[in-house]
Design an enzyme around this catalytic site. Structure first.
Site, PDB file in Angstrom:
ATOM      1  N   ASP A 235      31.269  38.322  38.811  1.00 48.92           N
ATOM      2  CA  ASP A 235      30.630  39.315  38.678  1.00 48.92           C
ATOM      3  C   ASP A 235      30.670  39.911  37.292  1.00 48.92           C
ATOM      4  OD1 ASP A 235      33.290  40.063  38.606  1.00 48.92           O
ATOM      5  OD2 ASP A 235      33.032  41.814  40.133  1.00 48.92           O
ATOM      6  N   GLU A 236      30.557  38.967  36.219  1.00 46.28           N
ATOM      7  CA  GLU A 236      30.668  39.708  34.877  1.00 46.28           C
ATOM      8  C   GLU A 236      29.295  38.853  34.031  1.00 46.28           C
ATOM      9  OE1 GLU A 236      35.261  39.561  33.880  1.00 46.28           O
ATOM     10  OE2 GLU A 236      34.211  37.794  33.424  1.00 46.28           O
TER      11      GLU A 236
END
Length: 580
Positions: free
Chosen positions: A492-493
Protein backbone atom coordinates in the site's frame (compact mmCIF):
# COMPACT_ATOMS: atom_id res chain seq x y z
CA UNK A 1 15.57 -38.77 -81.04
CA UNK A 2 16.08 -40.65 -77.82
CA UNK A 3 19.04 -39.50 -75.82
CA UNK A 4 19.19 -36.17 -77.65
CA UNK A 5 20.33 -32.95 -76.10
CA UNK A 6 16.77 -31.78 -75.41
CA UNK A 7 16.05 -34.94 -73.46
CA UNK A 8 19.35 -34.80 -71.67
CA UNK A 9 18.90 -31.09 -70.96
CA UNK A 10 15.33 -31.66 -69.85
CA UNK A 11 16.42 -34.56 -67.63
CA UNK A 12 19.32 -32.51 -66.26
CA UNK A 13 16.98 -29.59 -65.59
CA UNK A 14 14.44 -31.89 -63.97
CA UNK A 15 17.06 -33.43 -61.72
CA UNK A 16 18.50 -29.98 -60.98
CA UNK A 17 15.03 -28.68 -60.20
CA UNK A 18 14.30 -31.56 -57.82
CA UNK A 19 17.68 -31.09 -56.14
CA UNK A 20 17.23 -27.31 -55.90
CA UNK A 21 13.75 -27.73 -54.41
CA UNK A 22 15.01 -30.25 -51.88
CA UNK A 23 17.97 -28.13 -50.84
CA UNK A 24 15.89 -24.96 -50.68
CA UNK A 25 13.22 -26.71 -48.62
CA UNK A 26 15.78 -28.26 -46.33
CA UNK A 27 17.57 -24.91 -45.88
CA UNK A 28 14.32 -23.09 -45.15
CA UNK A 29 13.20 -25.83 -42.77
CA UNK A 30 16.56 -25.92 -40.97
CA UNK A 31 16.73 -22.13 -40.74
CA UNK A 32 13.18 -21.94 -39.38
CA UNK A 33 14.03 -24.52 -36.72
CA UNK A 34 17.05 -22.46 -35.69
CA UNK A 35 14.92 -19.32 -35.57
CA UNK A 36 12.40 -21.12 -33.35
CA UNK A 37 15.20 -22.20 -31.00
CA UNK A 38 16.62 -18.66 -30.91
CA UNK A 39 13.18 -17.21 -30.17
CA UNK A 40 12.64 -19.77 -27.39
CA UNK A 41 16.03 -18.88 -25.89
CA UNK A 42 15.12 -15.17 -25.88
CA UNK A 43 11.80 -15.95 -24.20
CA UNK A 44 13.59 -17.98 -21.53
CA UNK A 45 16.14 -15.20 -20.95
CA UNK A 46 13.40 -12.60 -20.53
CA UNK A 47 11.30 -14.80 -18.23
CA UNK A 48 14.37 -15.73 -16.12
CA UNK A 49 15.32 -12.08 -15.70
CA UNK A 50 11.80 -11.27 -14.59
CA UNK A 51 11.94 -14.09 -12.00
CA UNK A 52 15.33 -12.88 -10.69
CA UNK A 53 13.89 -9.38 -10.25
CA UNK A 54 10.85 -10.83 -8.50
CA UNK A 55 13.20 -12.81 -6.22
CA UNK A 56 15.10 -9.61 -5.43
CA UNK A 57 11.80 -7.85 -4.70
CA UNK A 58 10.75 -10.73 -2.41
CA UNK A 59 14.02 -10.68 -0.47
CA UNK A 60 13.89 -6.88 -0.24
CA UNK A 61 10.36 -7.16 1.17
CA UNK A 62 11.53 -9.60 3.83
CA UNK A 63 14.48 -7.32 4.61
CA UNK A 64 12.10 -4.39 5.07
CA UNK A 65 9.99 -6.49 7.44
CA UNK A 66 13.07 -7.40 9.50
CA UNK A 67 14.24 -3.78 9.64
CA UNK A 68 10.76 -2.56 10.56
CA UNK A 69 10.56 -4.95 13.52
CA UNK A 70 14.19 -4.29 14.53
CA UNK A 71 13.37 -0.59 14.68
CA UNK A 72 10.24 -1.17 16.76
CA UNK A 73 10.63 0.61 20.15
CA UNK A 74 9.27 -2.41 21.99
CA UNK A 75 12.15 -4.63 20.82
CA UNK A 76 14.81 -2.37 22.33
CA UNK A 77 12.79 -1.85 25.55
CA UNK A 78 12.56 -5.60 26.06
CA UNK A 79 16.29 -6.15 25.64
CA UNK A 80 17.11 -3.23 27.97
CA UNK A 81 15.30 -5.13 30.80
CA UNK A 82 13.02 -2.32 31.85
CA UNK A 83 10.23 -2.45 34.40
CA UNK A 84 8.63 -5.96 34.54
CA UNK A 85 5.22 -4.58 33.68
CA UNK A 86 6.61 -2.69 30.68
CA UNK A 87 8.61 -5.79 29.73
CA UNK A 88 5.49 -7.97 29.77
CA UNK A 89 3.58 -5.47 27.62
CA UNK A 90 6.45 -5.27 25.16
CA UNK A 91 6.61 -9.07 24.89
CA UNK A 92 2.88 -9.25 24.22
CA UNK A 93 3.07 -6.45 21.64
CA UNK A 94 5.98 -8.05 19.78
CA UNK A 95 4.37 -11.49 19.86
CA UNK A 96 1.19 -10.02 18.39
CA UNK A 97 3.21 -8.24 15.70
CA UNK A 98 5.08 -11.47 14.88
CA UNK A 99 1.78 -13.36 14.67
CA UNK A 100 0.25 -10.80 12.32
CA UNK A 101 3.29 -10.89 10.04
CA UNK A 102 3.27 -14.71 9.84
CA UNK A 103 -0.45 -14.66 9.06
CA UNK A 104 0.16 -12.05 6.35
CA UNK A 105 3.19 -13.86 4.83
CA UNK A 106 2.55 -17.60 4.31
CA UNK A 107 6.19 -17.98 3.18
CA UNK A 108 7.45 -17.17 6.71
CA UNK A 109 8.08 -20.17 8.99
CA UNK A 110 9.17 -18.36 12.13
CA UNK A 111 9.95 -14.95 13.70
CA UNK A 112 12.18 -14.52 16.75
CA UNK A 113 13.80 -11.87 18.93
CA UNK A 114 17.23 -12.99 20.28
CA UNK A 115 19.03 -11.50 23.28
CA UNK A 116 22.71 -10.77 22.56
CA UNK A 117 23.58 -10.71 26.28
CA UNK A 118 22.47 -14.29 27.05
CA UNK A 119 24.07 -16.48 24.37
CA UNK A 120 21.39 -15.54 21.85
CA UNK A 121 18.48 -16.74 24.00
CA UNK A 122 15.09 -16.43 22.31
CA UNK A 123 13.05 -13.77 24.10
CA UNK A 124 10.00 -13.68 21.83
CA UNK A 125 9.29 -16.44 19.35
CA UNK A 126 6.30 -17.19 17.10
CA UNK A 127 6.30 -20.33 14.90
CA UNK A 128 4.09 -21.78 12.20
CA UNK A 129 2.92 -25.33 12.83
CA UNK A 130 0.38 -27.74 11.36
CA UNK A 131 -2.48 -25.98 13.17
CA UNK A 132 -1.53 -22.42 12.30
CA UNK A 133 0.55 -19.80 14.10
CA UNK A 134 1.64 -20.42 17.69
CA UNK A 135 3.78 -18.60 20.26
CA UNK A 136 6.62 -20.53 21.92
CA UNK A 137 7.34 -19.59 25.57
CA UNK A 138 9.07 -20.68 28.74
CA UNK A 139 11.47 -23.60 28.71
CA UNK A 140 10.94 -24.15 24.97
CA UNK A 141 12.91 -20.98 24.22
CA UNK A 142 16.46 -21.87 23.09
CA UNK A 143 19.93 -20.32 22.93
CA UNK A 144 20.94 -19.61 19.32
CA UNK A 145 24.05 -17.47 19.72
CA UNK A 146 26.21 -20.06 17.91
CA UNK A 147 24.27 -19.73 14.65
CA UNK A 148 25.62 -17.36 11.94
CA UNK A 149 22.29 -15.59 11.56
CA UNK A 150 22.79 -14.38 15.17
CA UNK A 151 26.48 -13.62 15.55
CA UNK A 152 26.87 -12.33 11.98
CA UNK A 153 23.86 -10.03 12.35
CA UNK A 154 25.24 -8.63 15.61
CA UNK A 155 28.26 -7.36 13.66
CA UNK A 156 26.13 -5.34 11.24
CA UNK A 157 25.44 -1.63 11.37
CA UNK A 158 21.95 -0.22 11.87
CA UNK A 159 19.86 -0.64 8.74
CA UNK A 160 21.87 -3.62 7.41
CA UNK A 161 20.33 -7.06 6.86
CA UNK A 162 21.97 -10.50 6.88
CA UNK A 163 20.74 -13.31 4.59
CA UNK A 164 21.95 -16.84 5.36
CA UNK A 165 22.75 -19.69 3.03
CA UNK A 166 19.84 -21.80 1.86
CA UNK A 167 19.95 -24.98 3.98
CA UNK A 168 17.70 -27.70 5.33
CA UNK A 169 16.47 -26.59 8.77
CA UNK A 170 17.74 -29.13 11.31
CA UNK A 171 17.10 -26.99 14.38
CA UNK A 172 15.23 -28.90 17.07
CA UNK A 173 11.65 -27.83 17.69
CA UNK A 174 11.27 -25.74 14.54
CA UNK A 175 7.63 -26.87 14.01
CA UNK A 176 6.58 -26.43 10.36
CA UNK A 177 10.15 -25.47 9.37
CA UNK A 178 11.66 -28.73 10.66
CA UNK A 179 13.52 -30.49 7.85
CA UNK A 180 12.41 -27.90 5.26
CA UNK A 181 14.65 -25.76 3.01
CA UNK A 182 14.85 -22.29 4.50
CA UNK A 183 16.63 -18.93 4.57
CA UNK A 184 17.25 -16.90 7.71
CA UNK A 185 16.97 -13.14 7.29
CA UNK A 186 18.11 -11.14 10.33
CA UNK A 187 18.96 -7.61 11.46
CA UNK A 188 20.37 -6.17 14.72
CA UNK A 189 18.27 -4.34 17.30
CA UNK A 190 20.16 -1.21 18.38
CA UNK A 191 19.94 1.02 21.42
CA UNK A 192 20.21 4.81 21.24
CA UNK A 193 24.04 4.58 21.23
CA UNK A 194 24.13 2.20 18.27
CA UNK A 195 25.03 -0.86 20.37
CA UNK A 196 23.49 -4.15 19.22
CA UNK A 197 21.19 -5.48 21.95
CA UNK A 198 19.85 -8.43 20.04
CA UNK A 199 18.69 -9.76 16.67
CA UNK A 200 15.35 -10.05 14.83
CA UNK A 201 15.24 -13.24 12.70
CA UNK A 202 12.69 -14.29 10.06
CA UNK A 203 12.87 -17.89 8.83
CA UNK A 204 11.70 -17.95 5.17
CA UNK A 205 10.23 -21.05 3.51
CA UNK A 206 12.38 -21.45 0.36
CA UNK A 207 9.85 -23.75 -1.35
CA UNK A 208 7.04 -21.33 -0.59
CA UNK A 209 9.02 -18.37 -1.89
CA UNK A 210 9.84 -20.05 -5.19
CA UNK A 211 6.42 -21.64 -5.43
CA UNK A 212 5.03 -18.11 -5.65
CA UNK A 213 7.56 -17.17 -8.35
CA UNK A 214 6.75 -20.26 -10.46
CA UNK A 215 2.97 -20.09 -10.01
CA UNK A 216 2.33 -18.27 -13.31
CA UNK A 217 4.90 -20.14 -15.42
CA UNK A 218 3.62 -22.34 -18.27
CA UNK A 219 3.64 -26.07 -17.40
CA UNK A 220 6.32 -26.75 -20.02
CA UNK A 221 8.89 -24.53 -18.26
CA UNK A 222 11.02 -26.02 -15.50
CA UNK A 223 12.52 -23.93 -12.68
CA UNK A 224 16.04 -24.38 -11.28
CA UNK A 225 17.82 -22.69 -8.38
CA UNK A 226 21.34 -23.27 -7.13
CA UNK A 227 23.74 -21.61 -4.71
CA UNK A 228 27.05 -20.01 -5.70
CA UNK A 229 28.74 -23.44 -5.75
CA UNK A 230 26.17 -24.81 -8.23
CA UNK A 231 24.45 -27.09 -5.69
CA UNK A 232 20.78 -27.51 -6.50
CA UNK A 233 18.28 -25.90 -4.14
CA UNK A 234 15.25 -26.21 -6.46
CA UNK A 235 15.00 -28.80 -9.25
CA UNK A 236 12.07 -30.56 -11.00
CA UNK A 237 13.57 -33.83 -9.72
CA UNK A 238 13.35 -33.45 -5.92
CA UNK A 239 16.00 -36.14 -5.40
CA UNK A 240 18.59 -33.64 -6.69
CA UNK A 241 17.65 -30.80 -4.33
CA UNK A 242 19.88 -30.22 -1.29
CA UNK A 243 21.92 -33.31 -2.16
CA UNK A 244 24.83 -31.79 -0.21
CA UNK A 245 22.70 -32.05 2.94
CA UNK A 246 22.67 -35.83 2.41
CA UNK A 247 26.41 -36.06 1.68
CA UNK A 248 25.80 -36.36 -2.09
CA UNK A 249 26.71 -34.20 -5.08
CA UNK A 250 24.23 -32.79 -7.60
CA UNK A 251 25.55 -29.73 -9.46
CA UNK A 252 23.91 -27.53 -12.04
CA UNK A 253 27.17 -27.23 -14.02
CA UNK A 254 27.21 -31.00 -14.49
CA UNK A 255 23.74 -30.97 -16.09
CA UNK A 256 24.12 -27.60 -17.88
CA UNK A 257 27.87 -27.08 -18.63
CA UNK A 258 27.36 -23.48 -19.78
CA UNK A 259 26.42 -22.39 -16.24
CA UNK A 260 30.03 -22.90 -15.12
CA UNK A 261 30.80 -19.46 -16.58
CA UNK A 262 28.32 -17.82 -14.17
CA UNK A 263 29.82 -19.63 -11.19
CA UNK A 264 33.44 -18.80 -12.08
CA UNK A 265 32.84 -15.16 -13.10
CA UNK A 266 29.98 -13.76 -11.00
CA UNK A 267 28.45 -10.41 -12.06
CA UNK A 268 29.51 -7.28 -10.20
CA UNK A 269 26.23 -5.34 -10.42
CA UNK A 270 24.27 -6.05 -13.60
CA UNK A 271 22.64 -9.37 -14.30
CA UNK A 272 24.74 -11.89 -16.24
CA UNK A 273 22.86 -14.37 -18.41
CA UNK A 274 23.95 -17.69 -19.92
CA UNK A 275 21.97 -19.61 -22.55
CA UNK A 276 22.88 -23.30 -22.59
CA UNK A 277 21.59 -26.81 -23.21
CA UNK A 278 21.58 -29.89 -21.07
CA UNK A 279 23.61 -32.95 -21.91
CA UNK A 280 21.85 -36.16 -22.91
CA UNK A 281 19.98 -37.79 -25.75
CA UNK A 282 18.10 -35.67 -28.32
CA UNK A 283 14.75 -36.53 -26.75
CA UNK A 284 15.81 -35.28 -23.30
CA UNK A 285 17.79 -32.16 -24.25
CA UNK A 286 16.61 -28.99 -22.50
CA UNK A 287 17.10 -25.44 -23.80
CA UNK A 288 17.81 -23.27 -20.75
CA UNK A 289 18.66 -19.75 -19.62
CA UNK A 290 20.35 -19.02 -16.28
CA UNK A 291 20.85 -15.70 -14.49
CA UNK A 292 23.04 -15.14 -11.44
CA UNK A 293 21.57 -12.76 -8.90
CA UNK A 294 23.61 -9.53 -8.99
CA UNK A 295 25.14 -8.05 -5.86
CA UNK A 296 22.68 -6.24 -3.58
CA UNK A 297 22.82 -4.14 -0.44
CA UNK A 298 21.85 -7.18 1.64
CA UNK A 299 24.67 -8.96 3.46
CA UNK A 300 23.91 -12.28 1.77
CA UNK A 301 26.12 -15.22 2.66
CA UNK A 302 26.00 -16.37 -0.97
CA UNK A 303 24.35 -15.58 -4.32
CA UNK A 304 21.66 -17.51 -6.15
CA UNK A 305 21.70 -18.81 -9.73
CA UNK A 306 18.19 -19.10 -11.18
CA UNK A 307 17.25 -20.77 -14.46
CA UNK A 308 14.37 -21.85 -16.66
CA UNK A 309 14.39 -24.64 -19.24
CA UNK A 310 12.09 -25.99 -21.94
CA UNK A 311 12.38 -29.34 -23.79
CA UNK A 312 14.03 -28.87 -27.18
CA UNK A 313 11.51 -31.29 -28.67
CA UNK A 314 8.65 -29.03 -27.59
CA UNK A 315 10.36 -25.93 -29.03
CA UNK A 316 10.77 -27.67 -32.36
CA UNK A 317 7.26 -29.16 -32.41
CA UNK A 318 6.01 -25.96 -34.04
CA UNK A 319 8.21 -26.72 -37.03
CA UNK A 320 6.36 -29.97 -37.84
CA UNK A 321 3.59 -28.26 -39.82
CA UNK A 322 6.22 -26.16 -41.58
CA UNK A 323 8.13 -29.34 -42.47
CA UNK A 324 5.02 -30.90 -44.02
CA UNK A 325 4.41 -27.74 -46.03
CA UNK A 326 8.02 -27.70 -47.24
CA UNK A 327 7.67 -31.34 -48.19
CA UNK A 328 4.53 -30.60 -50.23
CA UNK A 329 6.32 -27.69 -51.90
CA UNK A 330 9.28 -29.89 -52.79
CA UNK A 331 7.00 -32.64 -54.11
CA UNK A 332 4.99 -30.21 -56.24
CA UNK A 333 8.10 -28.60 -57.64
CA UNK A 334 9.68 -32.00 -58.39
CA UNK A 335 6.61 -33.17 -60.30
CA UNK A 336 6.52 -29.93 -62.25
CA UNK A 337 10.23 -30.20 -63.05
CA UNK A 338 9.92 -33.80 -64.32
CA UNK A 339 6.88 -33.07 -66.54
CA UNK A 340 7.89 -29.70 -67.98
CA UNK A 341 11.71 -29.64 -67.86
CA UNK A 342 12.14 -30.81 -71.48
CA UNK A 343 9.83 -28.08 -72.88
CA UNK A 344 10.45 -25.26 -70.40
CA UNK A 345 14.15 -25.60 -69.62
CA UNK A 346 14.93 -22.00 -70.45
CA UNK A 347 11.63 -20.66 -69.12
CA UNK A 348 12.18 -22.31 -65.75
CA UNK A 349 15.55 -20.68 -65.17
CA UNK A 350 14.28 -17.18 -64.43
CA UNK A 351 11.29 -17.93 -62.12
CA UNK A 352 13.21 -20.58 -60.21
CA UNK A 353 16.05 -18.18 -59.55
CA UNK A 354 13.46 -15.60 -58.44
CA UNK A 355 11.93 -18.06 -55.96
CA UNK A 356 15.29 -19.13 -54.57
CA UNK A 357 16.31 -15.49 -54.02
CA UNK A 358 13.04 -14.77 -52.25
CA UNK A 359 13.40 -17.81 -49.97
CA UNK A 360 17.03 -17.02 -49.16
CA UNK A 361 16.15 -13.39 -48.49
CA UNK A 362 13.32 -14.40 -46.16
CA UNK A 363 15.56 -16.83 -44.27
CA UNK A 364 18.06 -14.00 -43.85
CA UNK A 365 15.37 -11.81 -42.31
CA UNK A 366 14.49 -9.80 -45.45
CA UNK A 367 11.58 -9.80 -47.90
CA UNK A 368 13.83 -9.44 -50.94
CA UNK A 369 12.27 -9.82 -54.38
CA UNK A 370 8.72 -10.51 -55.45
CA UNK A 371 7.36 -14.03 -55.87
CA UNK A 372 5.68 -14.88 -59.21
CA UNK A 373 2.33 -15.54 -57.57
CA UNK A 374 0.33 -14.29 -60.58
CA UNK A 375 1.40 -17.21 -62.77
CA UNK A 376 -1.23 -19.88 -63.42
CA UNK A 377 1.14 -22.82 -63.63
CA UNK A 378 3.03 -24.96 -61.16
CA UNK A 379 5.59 -22.22 -60.60
CA UNK A 380 2.80 -19.89 -59.48
CA UNK A 381 1.49 -22.59 -57.14
CA UNK A 382 4.98 -22.98 -55.69
CA UNK A 383 5.33 -19.21 -55.27
CA UNK A 384 1.96 -18.93 -53.52
CA UNK A 385 2.86 -21.83 -51.23
CA UNK A 386 6.15 -20.13 -50.32
CA UNK A 387 4.30 -16.85 -49.75
CA UNK A 388 1.86 -18.68 -47.49
CA UNK A 389 4.80 -20.22 -45.65
CA UNK A 390 6.35 -16.75 -45.23
CA UNK A 391 3.08 -15.38 -43.88
CA UNK A 392 2.81 -18.30 -41.45
CA UNK A 393 6.36 -17.80 -40.16
CA UNK A 394 5.85 -14.03 -39.96
CA UNK A 395 2.70 -14.63 -37.92
CA UNK A 396 4.64 -16.84 -35.54
CA UNK A 397 7.26 -14.13 -35.10
CA UNK A 398 4.54 -11.53 -34.54
CA UNK A 399 3.18 -13.67 -31.69
CA UNK A 400 6.67 -14.01 -30.26
CA UNK A 401 7.13 -10.24 -30.44
CA UNK A 402 3.81 -9.72 -28.63
CA UNK A 403 4.88 -12.11 -25.87
CA UNK A 404 8.18 -10.26 -25.62
CA UNK A 405 6.31 -6.97 -25.28
CA UNK A 406 4.10 -8.39 -22.53
CA UNK A 407 7.11 -9.66 -20.61
CA UNK A 408 8.83 -6.25 -20.94
CA UNK A 409 5.65 -4.57 -19.65
CA UNK A 410 5.52 -7.02 -16.74
CA UNK A 411 9.12 -6.15 -15.84
CA UNK A 412 8.36 -2.42 -15.56
CA UNK A 413 4.74 -2.18 -14.36
CA UNK A 414 2.71 -3.27 -11.36
CA UNK A 415 0.37 -6.05 -12.48
CA UNK A 416 -2.53 -4.98 -10.20
CA UNK A 417 -2.77 -1.20 -10.66
CA UNK A 418 -0.99 -0.71 -13.99
CA UNK A 419 1.31 1.87 -12.39
CA UNK A 420 5.06 1.78 -12.88
CA UNK A 421 6.96 -0.45 -10.45
CA UNK A 422 9.99 0.34 -8.27
CA UNK A 423 12.57 -0.53 -10.96
CA UNK A 424 11.00 1.77 -13.57
CA UNK A 425 10.53 4.54 -11.00
CA UNK A 426 14.17 4.43 -9.90
CA UNK A 427 15.31 4.65 -13.53
CA UNK A 428 12.98 7.61 -14.08
CA UNK A 429 14.21 9.27 -10.86
CA UNK A 430 17.87 8.85 -11.91
CA UNK A 431 17.15 10.51 -15.27
CA UNK A 432 15.18 13.33 -13.65
CA UNK A 433 17.97 13.97 -11.14
CA UNK A 434 20.58 14.07 -13.92
CA UNK A 435 18.46 16.56 -15.86
CA UNK A 436 17.90 18.69 -12.73
CA UNK A 437 21.61 18.77 -11.92
CA UNK A 438 22.46 19.78 -15.48
CA UNK A 439 19.84 22.56 -15.64
CA UNK A 440 20.09 23.54 -11.93
CA UNK A 441 16.43 22.62 -11.60
CA UNK A 442 14.34 21.31 -8.74
CA UNK A 443 12.14 18.30 -8.26
CA UNK A 444 10.19 16.67 -5.46
CA UNK A 445 9.22 13.17 -4.42
CA UNK A 446 6.15 12.22 -2.40
CA UNK A 447 6.10 8.93 -0.44
CA UNK A 448 2.46 7.92 0.21
CA UNK A 449 1.42 5.16 2.61
CA UNK A 450 -2.25 4.26 3.06
CA UNK A 451 -3.75 4.41 6.59
CA UNK A 452 -6.30 1.76 7.48
CA UNK A 453 -5.71 -0.37 4.39
CA UNK A 454 -4.84 -3.51 6.36
CA UNK A 455 -8.14 -3.26 8.25
CA UNK A 456 -10.00 -3.37 4.91
CA UNK A 457 -8.05 -6.46 3.85
CA UNK A 458 -8.69 -8.15 7.19
CA UNK A 459 -12.37 -7.22 7.58
CA UNK A 460 -13.70 -7.11 4.01
CA UNK A 461 -11.22 -9.25 2.10
CA UNK A 462 -8.36 -9.02 -0.37
CA UNK A 463 -10.71 -8.51 -3.31
CA UNK A 464 -11.93 -5.28 -1.67
CA UNK A 465 -8.33 -4.29 -0.95
CA UNK A 466 -7.39 -4.82 -4.60
CA UNK A 467 -10.37 -2.72 -5.69
CA UNK A 468 -9.29 0.10 -3.34
CA UNK A 469 -5.71 0.00 -4.68
CA UNK A 470 -6.92 0.17 -8.30
CA UNK A 471 -9.29 3.07 -7.58
CA UNK A 472 -6.67 5.05 -5.65
CA UNK A 473 -4.04 4.40 -8.34
CA UNK A 474 -6.44 5.88 -10.92
CA UNK A 475 -6.96 8.96 -8.72
CA UNK A 476 -3.22 9.43 -8.36
CA UNK A 477 -2.72 9.33 -12.13
CA UNK A 478 -5.40 12.00 -12.60
CA UNK A 479 -3.97 14.28 -9.90
CA UNK A 480 -0.48 14.74 -11.35
CA UNK A 481 0.82 16.19 -14.57
CA UNK A 482 1.64 14.08 -17.60
CA UNK A 483 5.34 14.79 -17.06
CA UNK A 484 5.19 13.43 -13.48
CA UNK A 485 5.58 9.78 -12.54
CA UNK A 486 3.40 7.67 -10.21
CA UNK A 487 4.57 4.20 -9.09
CA UNK A 488 3.50 1.50 -6.67
CA UNK A 489 6.52 0.13 -4.78
CA UNK A 490 4.88 -2.05 -2.17
CA UNK A 491 1.58 -3.37 -0.85
CA UNK A 492 0.00 0.00 0.00
CA UNK A 493 2.97 2.28 -0.71
CA UNK A 494 3.11 4.71 -3.63
CA UNK A 495 5.69 7.25 -4.75
CA UNK A 496 5.17 10.30 -6.96
CA UNK A 497 7.96 12.13 -8.78
CA UNK A 498 7.11 15.79 -9.44
CA UNK A 499 9.47 17.08 -12.07
CA UNK A 500 10.50 20.69 -12.71
CA UNK A 501 9.32 22.28 -9.46
CA UNK A 502 9.42 26.07 -9.59
CA UNK A 503 7.80 26.86 -6.21
CA UNK A 504 7.99 24.57 -3.12
CA UNK A 505 4.44 25.67 -2.23
CA UNK A 506 3.22 23.92 -5.39
CA UNK A 507 4.46 20.62 -3.94
CA UNK A 508 2.48 21.19 -0.74
CA UNK A 509 -0.63 21.92 -2.81
CA UNK A 510 -0.19 18.64 -4.71
CA UNK A 511 0.45 16.74 -1.46
CA UNK A 512 -2.74 18.11 0.10
CA UNK A 513 -4.74 17.26 -3.03
CA UNK A 514 -3.40 13.72 -2.95
CA UNK A 515 -4.14 13.29 0.75
CA UNK A 516 -7.70 14.68 0.35
CA UNK A 517 -8.40 12.67 -2.82
CA UNK A 518 -7.26 9.39 -1.24
CA UNK A 519 -9.47 10.07 1.78
CA UNK A 520 -12.59 10.05 -0.43
CA UNK A 521 -14.54 6.77 -0.09
CA UNK A 522 -14.30 3.97 -2.65
CA UNK A 523 -17.57 2.33 -3.67
CA UNK A 524 -17.32 -1.45 -3.68
CA UNK A 525 -20.11 -4.02 -3.57
CA UNK A 526 -22.57 -1.53 -2.08
CA UNK A 527 -20.11 -0.35 0.57
CA UNK A 528 -18.10 2.76 1.13
CA UNK A 529 -14.50 1.83 1.87
CA UNK A 530 -12.35 4.57 3.38
CA UNK A 531 -8.62 4.86 3.89
CA UNK A 532 -6.35 7.72 4.76
CA UNK A 533 -2.91 8.64 3.52
CA UNK A 534 0.31 9.64 5.25
CA UNK A 535 2.56 11.64 2.92
CA UNK A 536 6.29 12.22 3.18
CA UNK A 537 7.79 15.00 1.04
CA UNK A 538 11.43 15.26 -0.04
CA UNK A 539 12.87 17.82 -2.44
CA UNK A 540 15.98 17.99 -4.56
CA UNK A 541 18.48 19.40 -3.81
CA UNK A 542 17.49 20.31 -0.22
CA UNK A 543 16.94 16.77 1.11
CA UNK A 544 19.24 14.63 -1.02
CA UNK A 545 21.58 14.66 -3.99
CA UNK A 546 20.93 11.14 -5.30
CA UNK A 547 18.02 8.78 -5.79
CA UNK A 548 18.70 6.57 -2.76
CA UNK A 549 19.11 9.50 -0.33
CA UNK A 550 15.99 11.22 -1.66
CA UNK A 551 13.97 8.00 -1.38
CA UNK A 552 15.15 7.41 2.21
CA UNK A 553 14.36 11.03 3.17
CA UNK A 554 10.83 10.80 1.77
CA UNK A 555 10.31 7.39 3.43
CA UNK A 556 11.44 8.73 6.82
CA UNK A 557 9.17 11.77 6.44
CA UNK A 558 6.26 9.46 5.68
CA UNK A 559 6.99 7.41 8.81
CA UNK A 560 6.95 10.58 10.90
CA UNK A 561 3.57 11.44 9.37
CA UNK A 562 2.30 7.96 10.14
CA UNK A 563 3.73 8.03 13.67
CA UNK A 564 1.87 11.29 14.24
CA UNK A 565 -1.47 9.55 13.85
CA UNK A 566 -1.74 9.20 10.07
CA UNK A 567 -3.36 11.47 7.53
CA UNK A 568 -0.48 13.98 7.88
CA UNK A 569 1.99 15.55 5.48
CA UNK A 570 5.57 15.73 6.72
CA UNK A 571 8.61 17.18 5.01
CA UNK A 572 11.98 15.51 5.03
CA UNK A 573 14.68 16.86 7.26
CA UNK A 574 17.70 18.37 5.55
CA UNK A 575 20.77 16.11 5.81
CA UNK A 576 23.50 17.35 8.16
CA UNK A 577 26.13 19.54 6.55
CA UNK A 578 29.53 17.96 6.16
CA UNK A 579 32.48 19.71 7.76
CA UNK A 580 35.08 20.96 5.29
Amino acid sequence: MKGGISWRLGLALALSGVLAAGLTGYYAYSASRQLLVSAAEQRLVTATRVLVRQLAVGLDGTARDVLMVAGHPGAARMLLRTDPEVLARSETTLALLFRQMLETHPEYFQMRLMDAANHGIERVRVDRDDLGVTRVQGDDLQEKGHYPYVYEALRLQAGQVYVSRAVINHEVGAHAGQGKPALEVSAPVMDMRGVALGVIVINVDLNGLFGQLAADLPPSLQLYLSNAQGEYLVHPDRSKTFAFDRGQSSLVQDEFPGVRELLVNPPAQDEQTVVTRSEGSDASVQVAAFVRQPATALKAEEDFVLGLSQPLSEVLSESDSLGRMVLRIVAAFSAMAVLLAALLARALTRPLAQIVRAVEGFVGGLRSGELPTDRRDEIGMLARSIEHMQLQISGQFAKLAQKQHELDHLASHDSLTGLQNRRFFMDRLDHALAHARRDQGRLAMLFVDLDGFKEINDSVGHAAGDAVLKALALRLRHLVRESDTVARIGGDEFVILIDQVSDPEDVDVVARKIRDALAEPVQWDGRELRVGASVGVARFPEHGQDAETLMVAADQAMYRAKSGGGGLICHAEAPPRRLP
